[in-house]
Design an enzyme around this catalytic site. Structure first.
Site, PDB file in Angstrom:
ATOM      1  N   LYS A  42       0.834  -1.214   0.000  1.00  0.00           N
ATOM      2  CA  LYS A  42       0.000   0.000   0.000  1.00  0.00           C
ATOM      3  C   LYS A  42       0.867   1.261   0.000  1.00  0.00           C
ATOM      4  O   LYS A  42       0.652   2.168  -0.791  1.00  0.00           O
ATOM      5  CB  LYS A  42      -0.937   0.026   1.225  1.00  0.00           C
ATOM      6  CG  LYS A  42      -1.839  -1.188   1.353  1.00  0.00           C
ATOM      7  CD  LYS A  42      -2.857  -1.015   2.463  1.00  0.00           C
ATOM      8  CE  LYS A  42      -2.257  -0.891   3.843  1.00  0.00           C
ATOM      9  NZ  LYS A  42      -1.550  -2.102   4.337  1.00  0.00           N
ATOM     10  N   ARG A  62      11.646  -1.866  11.256  1.00  0.00           N
ATOM     11  CA  ARG A  62      10.656  -1.411  12.229  1.00  0.00           C
ATOM     12  C   ARG A  62      10.485  -2.484  13.295  1.00  0.00           C
ATOM     13  O   ARG A  62      10.454  -3.667  12.970  1.00  0.00           O
ATOM     14  CB  ARG A  62       9.305  -1.190  11.538  1.00  0.00           C
ATOM     15  CG  ARG A  62       9.113   0.201  11.002  1.00  0.00           C
ATOM     16  CD  ARG A  62       7.911   0.304  10.114  1.00  0.00           C
ATOM     17  NE  ARG A  62       6.699  -0.291  10.665  1.00  0.00           N
ATOM     18  CZ  ARG A  62       5.529  -0.305  10.022  1.00  0.00           C
ATOM     19  NH1 ARG A  62       5.434   0.236   8.830  1.00  0.00           N
ATOM     20  NH2 ARG A  62       4.473  -0.857  10.571  1.00  0.00           N
ATOM     21  N   ARG A 120       0.258  -9.061  13.752  1.00  0.00           N
ATOM     22  CA  ARG A 120      -0.414  -7.990  12.983  1.00  0.00           C
ATOM     23  C   ARG A 120      -1.276  -8.584  11.876  1.00  0.00           C
ATOM     24  O   ARG A 120      -2.346  -8.077  11.560  1.00  0.00           O
ATOM     25  CB  ARG A 120       0.624  -7.028  12.402  1.00  0.00           C
ATOM     26  CG  ARG A 120       1.211  -6.124  13.477  1.00  0.00           C
ATOM     27  CD  ARG A 120       2.457  -5.441  12.996  1.00  0.00           C
ATOM     28  NE  ARG A 120       2.208  -4.530  11.910  1.00  0.00           N
ATOM     29  CZ  ARG A 120       3.108  -4.239  10.972  1.00  0.00           C
ATOM     30  NH1 ARG A 120       4.283  -4.818  10.986  1.00  0.00           N
ATOM     31  NH2 ARG A 120       2.819  -3.380  10.026  1.00  0.00           N
TER      32      ARG A 120
HETATM   33  P1  AMP Z   1       1.115   0.553   9.549  1.00  0.00           P
HETATM   34  O1  AMP Z   1       2.318   1.384   9.325  1.00  0.00           O
HETATM   35  O2  AMP Z   1      -0.073   0.984   8.761  1.00  0.00           O
HETATM   36  O3  AMP Z   1       1.393  -0.925   9.428  1.00  0.00           O
HETATM   37  O4  AMP Z   1       0.696   0.787  11.084  1.00  0.00           O
HETATM   38  C1  AMP Z   1       1.593   0.499  12.149  1.00  0.00           C
HETATM   39  C2  AMP Z   1       0.819   0.391  13.452  1.00  0.00           C
HETATM   40  O5  AMP Z   1       0.162   1.640  13.732  1.00  0.00           O
HETATM   41  C3  AMP Z   1      -0.312  -0.631  13.447  1.00  0.00           C
HETATM   42  O6  AMP Z   1       0.142  -1.948  13.723  1.00  0.00           O
HETATM   43  C4  AMP Z   1      -1.203  -0.081  14.561  1.00  0.00           C
HETATM   44  O7  AMP Z   1      -0.646  -0.340  15.839  1.00  0.00           O
HETATM   45  C5  AMP Z   1      -1.111   1.424  14.324  1.00  0.00           C
HETATM   46  N1  AMP Z   1      -2.158   1.887  13.371  1.00  0.00           N
HETATM   47  C6  AMP Z   1      -1.970   2.423  12.141  1.00  0.00           C
HETATM   48  N2  AMP Z   1      -3.141   2.732  11.562  1.00  0.00           N
HETATM   49  C7  AMP Z   1      -4.099   2.381  12.448  1.00  0.00           C
HETATM   50  C8  AMP Z   1      -5.520   2.430  12.428  1.00  0.00           C
HETATM   51  N3  AMP Z   1      -6.202   2.898  11.373  1.00  0.00           N
HETATM   52  N4  AMP Z   1      -6.185   1.980  13.530  1.00  0.00           N
HETATM   53  C9  AMP Z   1      -5.524   1.520  14.600  1.00  0.00           C
HETATM   54  N5  AMP Z   1      -4.192   1.429  14.684  1.00  0.00           N
HETATM   55  C10 AMP Z   1      -3.467   1.858  13.621  1.00  0.00           C
END
Ligand code: AMP
Length: 197
Positions: A15, A162, A173
């Protein structure tokens, strides 16, 4: 006409990488809630500190916190022509609140880009992902490593993994995605929103 687009799919499905290209094509901002939360954490804001424990465990940050963040972001001027929402919505509650916020702005989603990928591929991608601490450029081991180990090709910053991309958290996740996010594609299909797989 605005381009109000959601990128939906599991972590590591591509994404963020696609959004980086699409934002130039459509001239709209890439809004990644994960990036916003990481930025808040880096700056040690109360919101960032609240989110940290959830993020470290690979859990979702509470809806209330993330919804507020996105609503504020969508009010900014640069979203007039549209936006690419990456990593939001992740729950039904978030999807409903997004619809509501857009309705209030007399807008609606134009498109949901759905990234379908197998769990096996995702785990490989997520655990192989590396990111530049300074500019956010994304790499992947072994397919797309930085030319010099640990150093960003683009800005010379430090390239790291990360914390939540480590194998155990990545697996969790993925489970959280299956339980709380995957069904959103049906939510959008049932509406009139166009969904591209
Ligand atoms: P990402 O970079 O999108 O994989 O997000 C990393 C982490 O941020 C996720 O594993 C969640 O802990 C938090 N996070 C990001 N977006 C959301 C969302 N829309 N709702 C809840 N937690 C989020």
């Amino acid at each position: 006409m605005s381009y109000d687009i959601v990128l939906l799919g599991p972590p590591g499905a591509g994404k963020g990488s696609h959004a980086t290209e699409l934002k130039t094509t459509y001239d709209v901002p890439h809004i990644s809630t994960g990036d916003m939360l990481r930025e808040a954490l880096k700056k040690q804001t109360p919101l960032g500190l609240e989110a940290k424990a959830f993020m470290d465990r690979g859990e979702l940050v509470p809806d209330k916190v993330v919804i507020g963040l996105v609503e504020e972001r969508l009010k900014q001027n640069d979203t007039r022509k549209g936006f690419l929402l990456d990593g939001f919505p992740r729950t039904l509650e978030q999807a409903k609140e997004l619809d509501k916020a857009l309705r209030q702005m007399k807008r609606a989603l134009n498109l949901v880009l759905y990234f379908k990928t197998s769990a096996e591929v995702i785990l490989k991608r997520v655990t192989g992902r590396r990111v530049c601490k300074a500019c956010g450029k994304i790499y992947n081991i072994p397919n797309f490593p930085p030319k010099k180990d640990g150093v960003c090709d683009a800005c010379g910053g430090e390239v790291i993994q990360r914390k939540d991309d480590a194998p155990e958290t990545a697996l969790h996740r993925l489970k959280v995605y299956e339980e709380q996010t995957a069904d959103l594609v049906e939510y959008y299909r049932k509406q009139d929103t166009k969904v591209w797989d």
